[in-house]
Structure formats: C-alpha cells, structure tokens
Design a protein around this motif. Structure first.
Motif, mmCIF file in Angstrom:
data_model
loop_
_atom_site.group_PDB
_atom_site.id
_atom_site.type_symbol
_atom_site.label_atom_id
_atom_site.label_comp_id
_atom_site.label_asym_id
_atom_site.label_seq_id
_atom_site.Cartn_x
_atom_site.Cartn_y
_atom_site.Cartn_z
ATOM 1 N N HIS B 147 0.837 -1.209 0.000
ATOM 2 C CA HIS B 147 0.000 0.000 0.000
ATOM 3 C C HIS B 147 0.869 1.257 0.000
ATOM 4 N N HIS B 148 1.856 1.250 0.878
ATOM 5 C CA HIS B 148 2.718 2.424 1.023
ATOM 6 C C HIS B 148 3.462 2.720 -0.270
ATOM 7 N N ALA B 149 4.100 1.694 -0.835
ATOM 8 C CA ALA B 149 4.908 1.897 -2.046
ATOM 9 C C ALA B 149 4.013 2.259 -3.236
ATOM 10 N N ARG B 150 2.866 1.604 -3.323
ATOM 11 C CA ARG B 150 1.975 1.876 -4.455
ATOM 12 C C ARG B 150 1.445 3.304 -4.396
ATOM 13 N N ASP B 151 1.078 3.761 -3.213
ATOM 14 C CA ASP B 151 0.593 5.145 -3.065
ATOM 15 C C ASP B 151 1.623 6.145 -3.597
ATOM 16 N N TRP B 152 2.882 5.934 -3.208
ATOM 17 C CA TRP B 152 3.927 6.874 -3.639
ATOM 18 C C TRP B 152 4.251 6.716 -5.125
ATOM 19 N N LEU B 153 4.174 5.482 -5.608
ATOM 20 C CA LEU B 153 4.415 5.253 -7.044
ATOM 21 C C LEU B 153 3.414 6.076 -7.861
ATOM 22 N N VAL B 154 2.146 6.019 -7.472
ATOM 23 C CA VAL B 154 1.093 6.747 -8.194
ATOM 24 C C VAL B 154 1.278 8.255 -8.004
ATOM 25 N N ARG B 155 1.588 8.644 -6.768
ATOM 26 C CA ARG B 155 1.734 10.073 -6.474
ATOM 27 C C ARG B 155 2.887 10.688 -7.267
ATOM 28 N N GLU B 217 -2.211 3.453 -13.427
ATOM 29 C CA GLU B 217 -2.732 4.548 -12.592
ATOM 30 C C GLU B 217 -1.675 5.646 -12.404
ATOM 31 N N ALA B 218 -0.420 5.239 -12.402
ATOM 32 C CA ALA B 218 0.676 6.198 -12.204
ATOM 33 C C ALA B 218 1.113 6.850 -13.521
ATOM 34 N N THR B 219 0.441 6.540 -14.612
ATOM 35 C CA THR B 219 0.771 7.033 -15.962
ATOM 36 C C THR B 219 2.215 6.697 -16.356
ATOM 37 N N LEU B 220 2.672 5.528 -15.943
ATOM 38 C CA LEU B 220 4.030 5.092 -16.265
ATOM 39 C C LEU B 220 3.973 3.969 -17.290
ATOM 40 N N SER B 221 5.066 3.799 -18.049
ATOM 41 C CA SER B 221 5.089 2.697 -19.008
ATOM 42 C C SER B 221 6.022 1.596 -18.520
ATOM 43 N N ARG B 222 5.721 0.392 -18.983
ATOM 44 C CA ARG B 222 6.508 -0.763 -18.561
ATOM 45 C C ARG B 222 7.513 -1.094 -19.660
ATOM 46 N N PRO B 223 8.802 -1.093 -19.351
ATOM 47 C CA PRO B 223 9.793 -1.341 -20.401
ATOM 48 C C PRO B 223 9.797 -2.802 -20.847
#
Ligand SMILES: [Zn+2]
Lengths: 166, 260
Positions: B147-155, B217-223
């Motif tokens: 939860h903690h890591a995912r919240d910051w990843l998205v933020r 959700e974090a608008t990131l792409s997966r390499p």
C-alpha cells in the motif's frame, strides 16, 4: 484452572504494553495462555508485528513478574495462530480511544481477487479520538510505530494515531 | 521430508538485505513521515528475517543461531535477489557515488512487495509448519508495505514532470532485475517438490496484474526486457552486496560473542 495458574494469571494481568501503557498485554492479545503442563508451568505469548521492538521488553516483564511471584515457569513465544487486532476486546478499544489513539477497525472478510492486496474498504472512516469527527485524512501509513498510521482531523486540526487492523 | 534450508535462507536474506538497504534512509528521509515509514518497513523486514533465521537455526541444530546466519556468512553465501542489494540510485560506473533517489527506493519496494504478498499468501499452506506460521504474519505486513509503495508510485508517477521522469527512470532501471523472480533455482525447485514453497511461476499473472494496474494509474510505461537475468538467489551477486554486508556485519565481527 489450578491455583498456580490462577496466581500467575492474576499477577500477569497487571502487565501493560510498554508503548501503550493504558492497555494490558492480556487485553491486546499478546498474553495468550498459562498452562499447567506435566513438566511445569508455561506462559505463552505471541508477537504483534514481526519486528516489534517491544517484544523483548514484554518477555523481560513477564519473566520479572514470574520471578517476583517465586514461580518457576517457562515463557514460550508462539506464532500460530497469528496475532490479530480482532482479538482486542471492546473495553481495550475504549481505553485506546480515551488515550487518544483511534482503535483498530475489524478486519474485512477474506476476498479472493488479486486486487484485494491493494483495495481499501470504501467505508473505512477513522473517527477523530479527540472530537469524534469523521472528517479525517491519513497523513502517513506508518506513524511512530509500525502498528499505527498517522491521521489528521480536518475539524479540530489535531493529528492522531490510528491503530491499524492486523 | 526435510525442509530445504536454502529456500528459507533465500526468503530470510531477501528480507534482511532490503531491510538493511531501506534503513539507510533513517535520519535522511525526504520528509519526516517517510523517514518513519521506511524505518518501520525495515523493522518489519528485519523481524521477518529473524523469524526465518531462527527457523533455519532450529533445523540445523548444533550451535547455529540467527546471528551467525546474518553476520557470519559472506556475500557468495547470501541467497537474496540482486534487485534488493542495489543502491538507492540508477546505474553508474562501479566507483561512482550518487545521492539516494527516493523514486528508486519506492519502485523497488513496490516491485518486491507486490511479489511478496503473493508468495506469503501461498506459503501460509506450506508443509513446513514453522514457515506457514511466519507467512501468516508476514502477509499482513507485506500488504501494508505494498500500500505504502503503491501510493507513492502513483503520487510521483502522476505528479510533476520531474517526479514522473525520475520514477519512470527507476522503473526502467529496476524492472529487468525482476526477471530473476521467475527463474527457478535448485533450492526453489527442491522446496516446491517438498510442498514447502509455492511455485513462483504460477504467481506471475497475478504479479503482472498488480504491477500493470499500478503503472497505468501512475501514468508510467513498462519497459520491454531482453538481456541478462541476474542470479543473486544462487549466490552470484553484484558488487554492491559486499559493501552492504560490510556495514551490516562489521560490528558483530569485531565483537564475535558480544551481547547487547
Ligand atoms: Zn478532531
């Protein structure tokens, strides 16, 4: 229950959590059993979080109390069944609340989808222990200890700890 | 059926190495709340490692102890994923130093805890009762870490241009190391055969779902990945583990029978 185990229970009943001195080890569910085993008395405790630094102190407190009582008993740490905040009595939760810590909610029922690991219950509103407002916001998932999250009340503006469900 | 000790060491070494790495933030966190959070995550991980080392010591018998396992084995005897020993920054030439990068820390914690919620969940049914009991506790802690890591990843991913660029760079840097999750080491194979371990390969679709959902959700792409698959879990480590262990072990080695 034998007289010996009753005496041990009575003495250990007085022990409180080193971090939250308003609740007893028994109320928190850390102190599990006192057994009159064939090879002598046995006190069973269970850890809260795996890395809780208070566990060493708790074990020392139990041993010191047994020594004071003049009872030879061994202290056994048992992991299973795993400790859960659901074991806390309503009375213990009321004491936490009065101490300024929002008590843990009951754990949600088991769910099988993989997204259960990230889902938050929609109605998981944590009320402010100071003014009772449900208009609160989480500041951090980890507060002063691993077992607590840090919240802020948007009405009275006070920060407070929430004892997380485990 | 004997419990494959190497598999328990793999789980324990993962936890202790990441716990030690993340503890580097203690007193240096980007904000006070995160300083506390990372210290608490480390405490959980080191607590899990202690329970696992205690179980190994119990199985080994003799004069084995959790401290001997943590402090008196050398780098090539550690069985952790290479991912977990890397410093808190992107790739550099070997002799270079850099500031700790919180995006790297968060992405690694996310990738690892997304795996461990699945692993611990499965291990609750391990044929080794000691391991099953440890798993039943660790699953609760790992899901808070996730939860903690995912919240910051998205933020950070869905944040400013700067935070987005840094967290995307961390994803690009670290994602290839997760390939090591899916190769089966001899220790894992033996543990699966003994019904002690879960087959990680079977967990891959669920891990992909957790990772892809968060990255979106974090608008990131997966390499995409094509390349060398690391082998930390069979003892072939990067140059970074030795430095980490030197810091972690030096005190215990200077005072071999010290108690505190
Ligand atoms: Zn309030």
């Amino acid at each position: 229950m034998s007289t010996a185990t009753e005496r041990v229970w009575a003495a250990l009943e007085a022990l409180t959590d080193p971090e939250i001195p308003v609740v007893t080890l028994r109320e928190l569910g850390i102190l599990r059993e006192v057994n009159d085993a064939p090879d002598g008395l046995e006190v069973v405790i269970t850890p809260t979080y795996s890395g809780c630094p208070a566990m060493g102190q708790i074990e020392d407190d139990v041993r010191a109390t047994l020594a004071e009582l003049g009872v030879a008993a061994r202290v056994v740490t048992r992991l299973s069944p795993p400790w859960t905040t659901d074991w806390m009595s309503d009375a213990a939760k009321a004491k936490l609340h009065a101490y300024g810590i929002a008590p843990p909610h009951t754990r949600p029922p088991a769910d099988v989808s993989v997204m259960r690991f990230i889902k938050r219950p929609v109605a998981d509103v944590v009320s402010c222990p100071h003014c009772g407002s449900s208009h609160t916001v989480v500041t951090s998932q980890f507060g002063s200890t691993a077992c607590k999250a840090l919240y802020k009340c948007l009405d009275c503006q006070e920060p407070f700890d929430y004892f997380k469900p485990y | 059926m004997s419990t494959p000790i190497d598999y328990l060491l793999h789980l324990a070494d993962n936890a202790v190495v990441l716990g030690q790495r993340n503890a580097e933030w203690c007193g240096h966190g980007p904000i006070l709340e995160e300083d506390l959070a990372l210290a608490n995550v480390s405490l959980d991980l080191i607590g899990q490692a202690r329970l696992l080392y205690q179980r190994v010591a119990e199985l080994q018998g003799g004069d084995a102890t959790e401290d001997k396992l943590a402090y008196f084995r050398d780098a090539h005897e550690f069985r952790n994923y290479t991912l977990l020993e890397l410093p808190h920054h992107g790739p550099l030439v070997g002799y270079a130093a850099a500031d700790r990068d919180y995006a790297t820390t968060i992405v690694r914690n996310f990738l690892y805890s997304a795996l461990m919620v699945l692993v611990w969940d499965g291990l609750q049914n391990s044929s080794d009762a000691g391991l099953a009991a440890i798993a039943a506790k660790s699953i609760k802690e790992a899901s808070y870490h996730l939860h903690h890591a995912r919240d910051w990843l998205v933020r950070m991913g869905d944040g400013t241009d700067e935070s987005h660029a840094r967290v995307q760079a961390a994803v690009n840097h670290l994602m290839p190391y997760t390939e090591e999750f899916w190769t089966i080491s001899p220790a894992e194979g033996a543990a699966v055969a003994a019904h002690v371990a879960v087959d990680v390969w079977a967990l891959r679709p669920a891990w992909d779902a957790l990772v892809n959902d968060a990255l979106a959700e974090a608008t990131l792409s997966r390499p995409n990945f094509h390349g060398y698959v690391t082998e930390g879990k069979v003892g072939l480590h990067s140059e970074h583990l030795g430095f980490l262990l030197a810091e972690m072990q030096s005190l215990a080695r200077a005072h071999p029978d010290g108690r505190w």
